[in-house]
Scaffold this motif. Structure first.
Motif, PDB file in Angstrom:
ATOM      1  N   ILE A  43      -6.528  -0.979  -2.170  1.00  0.00           N
ATOM      2  CA  ILE A  43      -6.739  -2.074  -3.128  1.00  0.00           C
ATOM      3  C   ILE A  43      -5.471  -2.904  -3.267  1.00  0.00           C
ATOM      4  CG2 ILE A  43      -7.333  -2.681  -5.502  1.00  0.00           C
ATOM      5  CD1 ILE A  43      -8.874   0.024  -5.622  1.00  0.00           C
ATOM      6  N   ALA A  44      -4.325  -2.244  -3.435  1.00  0.00           N
ATOM      7  CA  ALA A  44      -3.067  -2.982  -3.574  1.00  0.00           C
ATOM      8  C   ALA A  44      -2.776  -3.808  -2.329  1.00  0.00           C
ATOM      9  CB  ALA A  44      -1.920  -2.007  -3.836  1.00  0.00           C
TER      10      ALA A  44
ATOM     11  N   GLY B 108       0.808  -1.210   0.000  1.00  0.00           N
ATOM     12  CA  GLY B 108       0.000   0.000   0.000  1.00  0.00           C
ATOM     13  C   GLY B 108       0.841   1.258   0.000  1.00  0.00           C
ATOM     14  N   ILE B 109       1.909   1.274   0.790  1.00  0.00           N
ATOM     15  CA  ILE B 109       2.801   2.441   0.838  1.00  0.00           C
ATOM     16  C   ILE B 109       3.438   2.679  -0.526  1.00  0.00           C
ATOM     17  CG2 ILE B 109       4.955   3.307   1.827  1.00  0.00           C
ATOM     18  CD1 ILE B 109       2.593   3.567   3.723  1.00  0.00           C
ATOM     19  N   GLN B 110       3.784   1.601  -1.229  1.00  0.00           N
ATOM     20  CA  GLN B 110       4.342   1.747  -2.578  1.00  0.00           C
ATOM     21  C   GLN B 110       3.408   2.525  -3.492  1.00  0.00           C
ATOM     22  OE1 GLN B 110       5.367  -2.680  -2.945  1.00  0.00           O
ATOM     23  NE2 GLN B 110       6.866  -1.757  -4.311  1.00  0.00           N
TER      24      GLN B 110
ATOM     25  N   LEU C 194      -1.835  -1.827  -9.428  1.00  0.00           N
ATOM     26  CA  LEU C 194      -2.192  -2.203  -8.064  1.00  0.00           C
ATOM     27  C   LEU C 194      -1.888  -3.668  -7.774  1.00  0.00           C
ATOM     28  CD1 LEU C 194      -5.662  -0.389  -7.881  1.00  0.00           C
ATOM     29  CD2 LEU C 194      -3.372   0.559  -7.516  1.00  0.00           C
ATOM     30  N   PHE C 195      -1.706  -4.453  -8.815  1.00  0.00           N
ATOM     31  CA  PHE C 195      -1.462  -5.885  -8.678  1.00  0.00           C
ATOM     32  C   PHE C 195       0.025  -6.235  -8.618  1.00  0.00           C
ATOM     33  CE2 PHE C 195      -5.737  -5.585 -10.113  1.00  0.00           C
ATOM     34  CZ  PHE C 195      -6.392  -6.753  -9.770  1.00  0.00           C
TER      35      PHE C 195
ATOM     36  N   ALA D 149     -15.141  -5.717  -5.699  1.00  0.00           N
ATOM     37  CA  ALA D 149     -14.853  -4.591  -4.808  1.00  0.00           C
ATOM     38  C   ALA D 149     -13.625  -3.836  -5.285  1.00  0.00           C
ATOM     39  CB  ALA D 149     -14.648  -5.089  -3.379  1.00  0.00           C
ATOM     40  N   TRP D 150     -12.559  -4.574  -5.632  1.00  0.00           N
ATOM     41  CA  TRP D 150     -11.348  -3.907  -6.120  1.00  0.00           C
ATOM     42  C   TRP D 150     -11.664  -3.047  -7.343  1.00  0.00           C
ATOM     43  CZ3 TRP D 150      -8.285  -9.159  -6.606  1.00  0.00           C
ATOM     44  CH2 TRP D 150      -8.170  -9.740  -5.330  1.00  0.00           C
TER      45      TRP D 150
END
Length: 519
Positions: free
Chosen positions: A38-39, A23-25, A123-124, A107-108
């Motif tokens: 999402i990530a 998420g931080i990335q 995000l993947f 949801a994503w």
């Protein structure tokens, strides 16, 4: 014991450090809190498969100036064998009878389409890297994996063999520190990313799911998958001592937290220490009364006779409050007419996200689609087999759902996101977090660190071993049947990000492997 972390640009809190970093990335790449959430959720399907997966359901609360709710839970198959199930004493825990349409992928996609700044495929990337290159299994995840051995390795049906081959290679769970990878998981995530989720519900992955169901006795079909959609819903709330506490409406049981808070509002908890028999007793009794109504009435809203508004009526709460006395209620029932999970929070200066996804009981159904890494949830086990019950098992129906994201606000301004994963512990965890924050003035991390209780049934209450012995003895004197345990998984695993001015204040559950990062 962990300490609270603070920042101003962004924050992510999850039960797995690798997922937090994912998420931080996204935030560092120019994304927003939605992209980060999402990530993180996608990464968790890889690094914490004991609790969630690509075959999960999901719910979200999102603040972008106002609060939005997303219900991405799936429905039961059209051809689920209702008559057979209604003759059973209870729903099964494993196998195809427990499988509902997975909603996490929807949801994503829904969240990304509405708020995302980064390309969906980006995000993947962290999750795909973890799945292909492998990652060291963290200690608490390894413990959960090993507990699952006795459940899943003895299963002999053909439908369970792909699951066993992926998650229990050589007949055992990976140990802490061992590298685990799932190349097929990575391949499936690429397909979902490139197709914007279409392959899962209408393409090659949908074909794989339905073909395996046909071969091994499942009922889910292409129509079940193709007709699934995530729904935007209006969050429900109650005001507790000046703070608005928000939950997703039924079919989830987040309403139990709000009902218990309505009951507790009539007691001045601040006259008692946070760790005291009086405070614990009042919280437990309020929760018992709330669960009695929820168990009787909560289901797919299309099947509910008693409305959420009826359940949240404060006059009704005052009536229920009168039932609480100095000793534990031996039995609780509804006072109204008859009618395995990961949580994460992410925030930036413009948006806050409370997100949860789950396969339900641990790994879920034990069904994994060959060649895909898709482990299917067992949410249908949340249905009732009692004919005439609002939550009675039925075709194309959403079941009673245990996963609940939470949110707090004051005067239409966000305070922040909170959640405590763990089945029926979740409303109880939310209640304890709200009381810790509002009544006892704790910060997010101290609220998460504090000793917990968990009510099971009748007078049965589980206490963490860190609860003082005099409190346990005094609760026993009040007719609570007390059991102490050192098992952290019994008390849920929470995350929290609150906002004070421009400062983001984050905490992460000490009972899990995760962490909070703010910058």
């Amino acid at each position: 014991m962990r300490q609270v972390v603070m920042g101003t640009r962004g924050a992510v809190a999850t039960s797995q450090p690798l997922a937090t970093f994912a998420g931080i990335q996204m935030l560092l790449a120019g994304g927003n809190a939605i992209d980060a959430a999402i990530a993180t959720a996608i990464a968790l399907t890889v690094v914490e498969p004991t609790s969630n997966g690509i075959g999960s359901d999901a719910f979200a609360l999102v603040w972008d100036g106002k609060l939005h709710g997303l219900n991405a839970s799936g429905r039961s198959p059209r051809h689920i064998p209702v008559e057979t199930l209604l003759n059973a004493p209870r729903m099964p825990d494993l196998g195809w009878k427990t499988v509902t349409v997975p909603g996490a992928v929807s949801a994503w996609r829904s969240l990304s389409e509405r708020w995302g700044k980064l390309p969906f495929e980006k995000l993947f990337e962290p999750a795909i890297e973890y799945a292909e290159a492998g990652f060291p299994v963290s200690p608490e995840t390894a413990r959960a994996w090993q507990r699952a051995e006795q459940i899943f390795t003895p299963l002999s049906g053909a439908e369970y063999q792909p699951f066993q081959a992926v998650f229990f290679p050589n007949g055992r769970a990976p140990r802490a520190g061992e590298i685990w990878s799932s190349p097929n998981h990575a391949k499936t995530l690429r397909s979902i990313a490139q197709s914007q989720g279409e392959s899962f519900y209408r393409g090659e992955l949908a074909d794989a799911i339905t073909q395996f169901a046909e071969q091994t006795g499942g009922w889910i079909d292409r129509t079940d998958l193709a007709t699934h959609q995530a729904d935007w819903v209006t969050p429900i709330s109650t005001n507790y001592r000046g703070v608005d506490v928000w939950e997703i409406p039924p079919n989830t049981h987040g309403i139990a937290t709000l009902m218990a808070l309505n009951i507790l509002e009539g007691f001045d908890l601040t006259q008692f220490p946070r760790d005291s028999v009086e405070s614990f007793h009042l919280q437990i009794e309020a929760m018992k009364l709330a669960f009695a109504d929820v168990d009787r009435h909560v289901s797919d809203p299309a099947s509910m006779i008693v409305s959420a508004a009826d359940l949240l009526d404060k006059t009704y709460a005052a009536q229920r409050r009168q039932l609480i006395c100095d000793t534990a209620l031996p039995e609780t029932s509804s006072g109204l007419p008859k009618g395995g999970t990961v949580y994460l929070a992410a925030a930036d200066q413009n948006c806050m996200v409370s997100f949860i996804q789950s396969n339900y009981a641990g790994f879920g159904s034990g069904i994994l689609i060959p060649g895909t890494g898709i482990a299917l949830q067992n949410r249908a086990s949340g249905f009732s087999t009692q004919a005439g019950h609002p939550n009675q098992v039925a075709p194309s129906k959403r079941s009673y759902h245990t996963i609940i994201p939470g949110f707090l606000s004051v005067n239409d301004q966000p305070i922040g996101a909170l959640g405590v994963m763990g089945g029926f512990m979740q409303p109880q965890g939310h209640l304890q977090m709200v009381v810790n924050l509002i009544d006892y003035g704790m910060n997010p991390q101290t609220a998460l660190n504090a000793p917990r209780w968990r009510w099971f049934a009748k007078n049965q209450v589980l206490l963490e071993q860190t609860v003082r012995s005099d409190i346990a003895i005094a609760l026993t004197d009040r007719n609570h049947q007390i059991q102490l345990t050192a098992e952290p998984s019994a008390f849920g695993r929470g995350q929290m990000i609150l906002k004070s001015g421009k400062v983001l204040i984050a905490g992460s559950e000490p009972r899990a492997d995760g962490c909070a990062i703010a910058f």
